[in-house]
Design an enzyme around this catalytic site. Structure first.
Site, PDB file in Angstrom:
ATOM      1  N   ASP A  41      -8.788 -62.685  -5.199  1.00 27.32           N
ATOM      2  CA  ASP A  41      -9.553 -62.991  -3.978  1.00 27.32           C
ATOM      3  C   ASP A  41      -8.939 -62.237  -2.787  1.00 27.32           C
ATOM      4  OD1 ASP A  41     -11.155 -66.042  -4.450  1.00 27.32           O
ATOM      5  OD2 ASP A  41      -9.638 -65.395  -5.860  1.00 27.32           O
ATOM      6  N   GLU A  43     -14.038 -65.070   3.758  1.00 28.89           N
ATOM      7  CA  GLU A  43     -13.602 -66.412   3.362  1.00 28.89           C
ATOM      8  C   GLU A  43     -12.085 -66.605   3.474  1.00 28.89           C
ATOM      9  OE1 GLU A  43     -14.425 -67.621  -0.681  1.00 28.89           O
ATOM     10  OE2 GLU A  43     -13.491 -69.569  -0.355  1.00 28.89           O
ATOM     11  N   ASP A  97     -17.604 -62.749   0.786  1.00 33.23           N
ATOM     12  CA  ASP A  97     -16.957 -63.665  -0.153  1.00 33.23           C
ATOM     13  C   ASP A  97     -16.337 -62.784  -1.229  1.00 33.23           C
ATOM     14  OD1 ASP A  97     -16.132 -65.663  -1.834  1.00 33.23           O
ATOM     15  OD2 ASP A  97     -17.961 -66.862  -1.590  1.00 33.23           O
ATOM     16  N   ILE A 109     -14.391 -63.278  -3.804  1.00 38.22           N
ATOM     17  CA  ILE A 109     -14.803 -63.800  -5.116  1.00 38.22           C
ATOM     18  C   ILE A 109     -15.560 -65.092  -4.855  1.00 38.22           C
ATOM     19  CG2 ILE A 109     -14.148 -64.757  -7.352  1.00 38.22           C
ATOM     20  CD1 ILE A 109     -11.784 -63.026  -7.474  1.00 38.22           C
ATOM     21  N   ASP A 110     -16.830 -65.068  -5.119  1.00 39.19           N
ATOM     22  CA  ASP A 110     -17.590 -66.306  -5.052  1.00 39.19           C
ATOM     23  C   ASP A 110     -17.619 -66.879  -6.467  1.00 39.19           C
ATOM     24  OD1 ASP A 110     -19.266 -68.315  -4.013  1.00 39.19           O
ATOM     25  OD2 ASP A 110     -21.025 -67.258  -4.780  1.00 39.19           O
ATOM     26  N   THR A 157     -14.798 -68.775  -7.638  1.00 36.59           N
ATOM     27  CA  THR A 157     -13.431 -68.552  -8.138  1.00 36.59           C
ATOM     28  C   THR A 157     -13.172 -69.402  -9.395  1.00 36.59           C
ATOM     29  OG1 THR A 157     -12.759 -68.124  -5.870  1.00 36.59           O
ATOM     30  CG2 THR A 157     -10.992 -68.453  -7.448  1.00 36.59           C
ATOM     31  N   ASP A 167     -21.274 -67.806   1.207  1.00 37.39           N
ATOM     32  CA  ASP A 167     -21.755 -68.277  -0.096  1.00 37.39           C
ATOM     33  C   ASP A 167     -23.252 -68.026  -0.289  1.00 37.39           C
ATOM     34  OD1 ASP A 167     -19.406 -69.222  -1.267  1.00 37.39           O
ATOM     35  OD2 ASP A 167     -19.535 -71.160  -0.257  1.00 37.39           O
TER      36      ASP A 167
HETATM   37  N1  LIG Z   1     -18.573 -79.857  -2.073  1.00 37.83           N
HETATM   38  C1  LIG Z   1     -19.118 -78.669  -2.146  1.00 37.83           C
HETATM   39  N2  LIG Z   1     -20.477 -78.528  -2.097  1.00 37.83           N
HETATM   40  C2  LIG Z   1     -21.050 -77.315  -2.181  1.00 37.83           C
HETATM   41  N3  LIG Z   1     -20.350 -76.158  -2.276  1.00 37.83           N
HETATM   42  C3  LIG Z   1     -19.014 -76.227  -2.319  1.00 37.83           C
HETATM   43  C4  LIG Z   1     -18.325 -77.472  -2.253  1.00 37.83           C
HETATM   44  N4  LIG Z   1     -17.005 -77.220  -2.311  1.00 37.83           N
HETATM   45  C5  LIG Z   1     -16.850 -75.876  -2.405  1.00 37.83           C
HETATM   46  N5  LIG Z   1     -18.059 -75.278  -2.403  1.00 37.83           N
HETATM   47  C6  LIG Z   1     -18.379 -73.855  -2.436  1.00 37.83           C
HETATM   48  O1  LIG Z   1     -18.987 -73.576  -3.684  1.00 37.83           O
HETATM   49  C7  LIG Z   1     -18.739 -72.212  -3.954  1.00 37.83           C
HETATM   50  C8  LIG Z   1     -19.025 -71.919  -5.398  1.00 37.83           C
HETATM   51  O2  LIG Z   1     -20.368 -72.197  -5.625  1.00 37.83           O
HETATM   52  P1  LIG Z   1     -20.960 -72.376  -7.076  1.00 37.83           P
HETATM   53  O3  LIG Z   1     -20.763 -73.803  -7.475  1.00 37.83           O
HETATM   54  O4  LIG Z   1     -22.395 -72.032  -6.855  1.00 37.83           O
HETATM   55  O5  LIG Z   1     -20.225 -71.442  -7.943  1.00 37.83           O
HETATM   56  C9  LIG Z   1     -17.319 -72.029  -3.559  1.00 37.83           C
HETATM   57  O6  LIG Z   1     -17.139 -70.679  -3.279  1.00 37.83           O
HETATM   58  P2  LIG Z   1     -15.760 -69.941  -3.727  1.00 37.83           P
HETATM   59  O7  LIG Z   1     -15.666 -69.983  -5.190  1.00 37.83           O
HETATM   60  O8  LIG Z   1     -15.981 -68.606  -3.138  1.00 37.83           O
HETATM   61  O9  LIG Z   1     -14.656 -70.697  -3.037  1.00 37.83           O
HETATM   62  C10 LIG Z   1     -17.194 -72.941  -2.314  1.00 37.83           C
HETATM   63  O10 LIG Z   1     -17.323 -72.225  -1.104  1.00 37.83           O
HETATM   64 MG   LIG Z   2     -17.956 -68.704  -2.373  1.00 38.93          MG
HETATM   65 MG   LIG Z   3     -14.710 -67.119  -2.584  1.00 44.97          MG
HETATM   66 MG   LIG Z   4     -13.009 -70.179  -2.224  1.00 48.46          MG
END
Ligand SMILES: Nc1ncnc2c1ncn2[C@@H]1O[C@H](COP(=O)(O)O)[C@@H](OP(=O)(O)O)[C@H]1O
Ligand SMILES: [Mg+2]
Ligand SMILES: [Mg+2]
Ligand SMILES: [Mg+2]
Length: 363
Positions: free
Chosen positions: A76, A99, A157, A159-160, A162, A304
Site C-alpha cells: 500500500d 488513503e 487508493d 490498494i483497495d 487490502t 473507494d
Molecule cells: N465499516 C465499513 N463499511 C464500509 N466500508 C468500509 C468499512 N470499513 C472499511 N471500509 C472500506 O472498505 C474498503 C474495501 O471495500 P470492499 O469491502 O468493497 O473490498 C476498504 O478499503 P481498503 O481496503 O482500501 O482499506 C475500506 O476503506
Molecule cells: Mg479502499
Molecule cells: Mg486502500
Molecule cells: Mg485501507
C-alpha cells in the site's frame, strides 16, 4: 519468504522512470484529459507490478493494523509513493487525496517497514530516478489533500481491498481525477481479475479506464489494446446477478438477501473485495453492486468509489446512494453527504433502488 534486494531488483527492472514518462510531454497541448489518462494508466500499472511482487514475498511483519483496525502493507505504501511520484512529475500543481500517510513509517518503530518501502519503491524507478527515504515519505504524504469542490485533485487508493490482497483474492489500484467535484478520469488496475471472466483460469491482470464522455474500456496488463466495455443486456432484474463485499462488516449481506428476493433474483451473489466490483458490472460479468450500510457511523471514502463511479457511468450504468442521490465527490475526503452505494445498469436502477428502500426503510 524474506524480501531481498536482489529479488526485487530483478522483479522490477524497468525502463528508466524519466524515459517512460518523457513521451507524454508531447501531449501537453492535448485536451480531453488525454495526458491524464496516459499518465494514470502508466502509474497504476507500475504500482500494480509492485503489489503483485509483494504478494509473492509477503511476510507477516510487513502488515500493520491501522487505528480503524484495517490492514495496511508495504505494498500500500509503495504503491502510493510510486503513483504520487508519477503525478508530481507530470502534474506538479495537482493536489492528491490518498488513503495512506507515512505516520506508521516514521521513527524507530517504523524503521523496518520504512526500509522495505524505500527498497520496493526504488526497485521500480530507473537508475537516475532513485529517491531518498525522505523523498519517498514526502511522496506518500503528498496524498494529504483535503479535497473539495474547487479545481483539480486526484483521488488515490493504492490498494483497495487490502483484505482481498492479503487473502490472494481481488484487490485494485485505483486512481481518479476529480475536477470541480466531478470525477472526470478513472483508472483501475485489478491484478487478480481474469481478463475474461468466462475463462477464470486464463490470463489475469485487467486494467479499466474511463474518461467522462469518452466511454469505458478494458485492456490486459500486458497488451495496450483497449476494448470498449458495457453492461450486460439483461431485460429484467430476475436475470440479474449482484455483487457485494466479501466483508460482511463493509456491506450488509443479510439486507442483500432480502433485496434480492424483492427483485426476483435467485442466483447466488458474487462476493469480491475492492472496486473490482464496479469493473465486473461495467463489463457485464454481474449486474448490480450493492453496498449496504452496516452502521450509522461509517462514512464512505472518496478513494473507494471515485474511479468506479466514472467507469460505471461510462459503461451505461448509474450510481446512487441508498436515498437515490448521486455520490457527491465535492465535500472533502469522504462521501459525507451519502449513505451506502447502489450501482447498476441505468434502466433497472429505479427498480433496484425501490427494492433497496423497501427493505432498508421498512417501518
Ligand atoms: N465499516 C465499513 N463499511 C464500509 N466500508 C468500509 C468499512 N470499513 C472499511 N471500509 C472500506 O472498505 C474498503 C474495501 O471495500 P470492499 O469491502 O468493497 O473490498 C476498504 O478499503 P481498503 O481496503 O482500501 O482499506 C475500506 O476503506
Ligand atoms: Mg479502499
Ligand atoms: Mg486502500
Ligand atoms: Mg485501507
Amino acid at each position: 519468504m524474506m524480501l531481498t534486494p536482489a529479488r526485487y531488483i530483478v522483479l522490477h527492472k524497468r525502463k528508466a522512470f524519466s524515459s517512460s514518462l518523457s513521451k507524454y510531454k508531447t501531449y501537453s497541448a492535448m485536451s480531453d484529459y488525454a495526458k491524464e489518462r496516459k499518465v494514470a494508466i502508466q502509474a497504476v500499472l507500475t504500482a500494480s507490478t509492485v503489489c503483485q511482487s509483494v504478494f509473492q514475498h509477503l511476510v507477516a511483519n510487513e502488515t500493520l493494523t491501522k487505528n480503524d483496525k484495517s490492514p495496511v502493507t508495504v505494498a500500500d505504501f509503495s504503491a502510493q509513493a510510486i503513483i504520487n511520484t508519477y503525478l508530481q512529475k507530470e502534474f506538479e500543481k495537482d493536489p492528491i487525496v490518498g488513503e495512506e500517510d507515512s505516520k506508521d513509517l516514521q521513527g524507530d518503530a517504523g524503521k523496518a517497514l520504512r526500509e522495505k518501502v524505500v527498497f520496493l519503491t526504488n526497485g521500480v524507478l530507473g537508475d537516475n530516478e532513485k529517491l531518498t527515504e525522505k523523498q519517498i515519505l514526502d511522496a506518500i504524504d503528498r496524498g494529504n489533500y483535503g479535497g473539495g469542490s474547487k479545481g483539480r485533485h486526484w483521488a488515490l487508493d493504492p490498494i483497495d481491498g487490502t483484505k482481498g490482497f492479503l487473502r490472494g483474492g481481488q484487490y485494485a489500484v485505483c486512481l481518479a481525477l476529480i475536477v470541480d467535484g466531478v470525477v472526470q478520469v478513472g483508472v483501475i488496475g485489478c491484478p487478480n481479475l481474469p481478463v475474461d471472466h468466462k475463462h477464470p483460469e486464463g490470463n489475469r491482470g485487467s486494467l479499466f479506464v474511463a474518461v467522462r464522455g469518452q466511454g469505458a474500456f478494458q485492456r490486459s496488463f500486458t497488451d495496450e489494446t483497449e476494448k470498449p466495455i458495457h453492461f450486460s443486456d439483461i431485460q429484467s432484474t430476475e436475470e440479474a446477478t449482484f455483487c457485494e463485499s466479501v466483508e460482511a462488516a463493509h456491506s450488509s449481506h443479510g439486507d442483500a438477501v432480502e433485496i434480492a428476493k424483492e427483485l426476483g433474483i435467485t442466483g447466488e451473489p458474487v462476493r469480491m473485495d475492492s472496486q473490482a466490483k464496479y469493473c465486473s458490472i461495467a463489463r457485464g460479468d454481474a449486474d448490480i453492486y450493492l453496498r449496504l450500510p452496516t452502521s450509522k457511523a461509517y462514512v464512505e471514502k472518496i478513494w473507494d468509489h471515485a474511479s468506479g463511479n466514472v467507469l460505471v457511468t461510462e459503461a451505461g450504468g448509474r450510481v446512487t446512494d441508498i436515498d437515490g442521490k448521486p455520490l457527491d465527490f465535492s465535500v472533502g475526503r469522504t462521501l459525507e453527504k451519502n449513505k451506502g452505494v447502489i450501482a447498476s445498469k441505468s434502466d433497472i436502477h429505479d427498480k433496484v433502488l425501490k427494492a433497496v428502500q423497501k427493505v432498508l426503510f421498512k417501518p
